[in-house]
Scaffold this active site. Structure first.
Site, PDB file in Angstrom:
ATOM      1  N   ILE A 127       8.946   6.224  -1.291  1.00 16.68           N
ATOM      2  CA  ILE A 127       9.383   5.339  -2.381  1.00 16.68           C
ATOM      3  C   ILE A 127       9.352   6.008  -3.762  1.00 16.68           C
ATOM      4  O   ILE A 127      10.200   5.736  -4.605  1.00 16.68           O
ATOM      5  CB  ILE A 127       8.571   4.020  -2.375  1.00 16.68           C
ATOM      6  CG1 ILE A 127       9.202   3.015  -3.333  1.00 16.68           C
ATOM      7  CG2 ILE A 127       7.102   4.251  -2.648  1.00 16.68           C
ATOM      8  CD1 ILE A 127       8.721   1.607  -3.143  1.00 16.68           C
ATOM      9  N   SER A 161       4.370  -3.102   5.065  1.00 14.28           N
ATOM     10  CA  SER A 161       4.739  -3.399   6.457  1.00 14.28           C
ATOM     11  C   SER A 161       5.188  -4.856   6.593  1.00 14.28           C
ATOM     12  O   SER A 161       5.737  -5.244   7.606  1.00 14.28           O
ATOM     13  CB  SER A 161       3.547  -3.128   7.380  1.00 14.28           C
ATOM     14  OG  SER A 161       2.436  -3.900   6.975  1.00 14.28           O
ATOM     15  N   CYS A 211     -28.997 -10.833 -13.887  1.00 14.27           N
ATOM     16  CA  CYS A 211     -29.525 -12.161 -13.547  1.00 14.27           C
ATOM     17  C   CYS A 211     -29.984 -12.227 -12.088  1.00 14.27           C
ATOM     18  O   CYS A 211     -30.562 -13.226 -11.660  1.00 14.27           O
ATOM     19  CB  CYS A 211     -28.474 -13.236 -13.802  1.00 14.27           C
ATOM     20  SG  CYS A 211     -27.222 -13.346 -12.515  1.00 14.27           S
ATOM     21  N   ALA A 236       0.801  -1.221   0.000  1.00 12.07           N
ATOM     22  CA  ALA A 236       0.000   0.000   0.000  1.00 12.07           C
ATOM     23  C   ALA A 236       0.839   1.279   0.000  1.00 12.07           C
ATOM     24  O   ALA A 236       0.432   2.289  -0.572  1.00 12.07           O
ATOM     25  CB  ALA A 236      -0.943  -0.019   1.196  1.00 12.07           C
ATOM     26  N   HIS A 262      -3.546  -9.824  -4.304  1.00 12.23           N
ATOM     27  CA  HIS A 262      -4.832  -9.623  -3.625  1.00 12.23           C
ATOM     28  C   HIS A 262      -5.940  -9.185  -4.574  1.00 12.23           C
ATOM     29  O   HIS A 262      -6.957  -8.652  -4.136  1.00 12.23           O
ATOM     30  CB  HIS A 262      -4.662  -8.622  -2.472  1.00 12.23           C
ATOM     31  CG  HIS A 262      -3.763  -9.150  -1.382  1.00 12.23           C
ATOM     32  ND1 HIS A 262      -3.121  -8.342  -0.472  1.00 12.23           N
ATOM     33  CD2 HIS A 262      -3.406 -10.417  -1.071  1.00 12.23           C
ATOM     34  CE1 HIS A 262      -2.404  -9.098   0.353  1.00 12.23           C
ATOM     35  NE2 HIS A 262      -2.554 -10.354   0.013  1.00 12.23           N
TER      36      HIS A 262
END
Ligand code: NAD
Length: 239
Positions: free
Chosen positions: A230, A190, A151, A21, A120
C-alpha cells in the site's frame, strides 16, 4: 493499475480511507493475519493472541497481558511510511475528509493526518481505572509488570480488546463520513474483524478501491483491486 488509481484520486472530491494493520507493515509493525503476522508466529505463549487480547484475560491475568502487550503491540520507534504520508497530503489538499483506522499505533497522526477515527483506540492513550487520570505511552513502556497509578489503580491502555465495545461516537462519525464520500480507499486490512469491517457497506459513493496483498471478502464490491504494497501504491498514485 497505478495509473487507474491516480485517475480515481485526481477525480475525487471527498475521499475516505479505511485501513488496518497492513497500512503499517511497511513501517516495520507486523500485522496479525499475514504469513509473517502475529497470529502465525510463535509468541512464546500457549494462549492464542485473541485470548490474551481479550477483556476477560486482562481482568484475570493482567501481568501476562502486559508482558504480551509490551512485547508484541508496542513499536514506539516506528515511523510513518509512504502510505501514511500520502493520505496526510490528500487531506491537506482538501480531497480527503477522514482516515478511519483499525490501527492503534498513531502513525496517521504522526504523518500529519488530522481527522483520524481510531475504531480500536490507541496505544498512546492510557487511563487509570480507579481515578481516571490519563497517561501517555511512557506509562506502559517505562514500567514493569502491571502499570499502576499513584492512587493504586491499574493503568489500562485505551485500546479496544476483544469482548469490548467500540466507541459509539467514533462509529457514528465513521458512518457519516462514509455516507458522504464519493471515493473509498480500503487498504491493508483482511476485513474479518467486526463490527469494523462491516463499515465498508456504509459507503454509497462511486469508486471503491481495495489495496491489499491478499484477497478479501469485499473484493467483488470494488471498482479497482490492487494487490500491491500500500505504501508503494499510494506513494506512486498521490505524488
Ligand atoms: P490483519 O492482520 O487481519 O490483515 C492485514 C491485511 O493487510 C492482510 O490481508 C495482508 O495481506 C494485508 N497487508 C499486509 N501488509 C500489506 C501492505 N504493505 N500492503 C497491502 N496490504 C498489506 O489486520 P486488520 O484487518 O487490521 O485486523 C486486525 C486487527 O489488528 C485490528 O483490529 C487492529 O487493531 C489490530 N492491529 C493493529 C496494528 C497496528 O496498529 N499497526 C498491528 C497489528 C494488529
Amino acid at each position: 493499475m497505478i495509473s487507474e488509481l491516480r485517475r480515481i484520486i485526481a477525480d475525487a472530491k471527498r475521499i475516505v480511507f479505511f485501513g488496518g494493520a497492513g497500512t503499517s507493515t511497511e513501517s516495520g509493525i507486523p500485522d496479525f493475519r499475514s504469513a509473517g503476522g502475529l497470529y502465525r508466529r510463535s509468541t512464546g505463549t500457549f494462549t492464542a493472541p485473541e485470548e490474551v487480547l481479550s477483556h476477560r484475560f486482562f481482568v484475570h491475568h493482567a501481568a501476562e497481558f502486559f508482558d504480551f502487550y509490551r512485547a508484541h503491540l508496542l513499536y514506539p520507534d516506528a515511523r510513518p511510511n509512504a502510505a501514511h504520508l500520502a493520505l496526510a497530503r490528500l487531506e491537506a489538499r482538501g480531497q480527503l475528509t477522514a482516515v478511519i483506522t483499525q490501527n492503534i499505533d498513531g502513525l496517521h497522526q504522526a504523518a500529519g493526518s488530522r481527522n483520524v477515527l481510531e475504531l480500536h483506540g490507541s496505544v498512546h492513550r492510557n487511563r487509570c481505572q480507579l481515578c481516571g487520570r490519563r497517561f501517555g505511552l511512557e506509562a506502559i513502556t517505562g514500567s514493569i509488570g502491571v502499570p499502576a497509578c499513584e492512587c493504586g489503580g491499574t493503568i489500562k491502555p485505551e485500546v479496544v480488546l476483544y469482548e469490548e465495545a467500540l466507541d459509539a461516537n467514533v462509529l457514528d462519525a465513521a458512518v457519516a463520513h462514509l455516507a458522504a464520500a464519493d471515493t473509498l480507499i480500503v487498504g491493508g486490512t483482511s476485513l474479518v474483524v467486526y463490527p469494523a469491517a462491516g463499515l465498508v457497506r456504509e459507503f454509497g459513493g462511486r469508486e471503491l478501491v481495495l489495496i491489499n496483498k491478499e484477497p478479501t471478502g469485499y473484493d467483488d464490491l470494488a471498482t479497482l483491486v490492487l494487490r500491491e504494497p500500500i505504501g508503494e501504491a499510494l506513494g506512486a498514485a498521490v505524488g
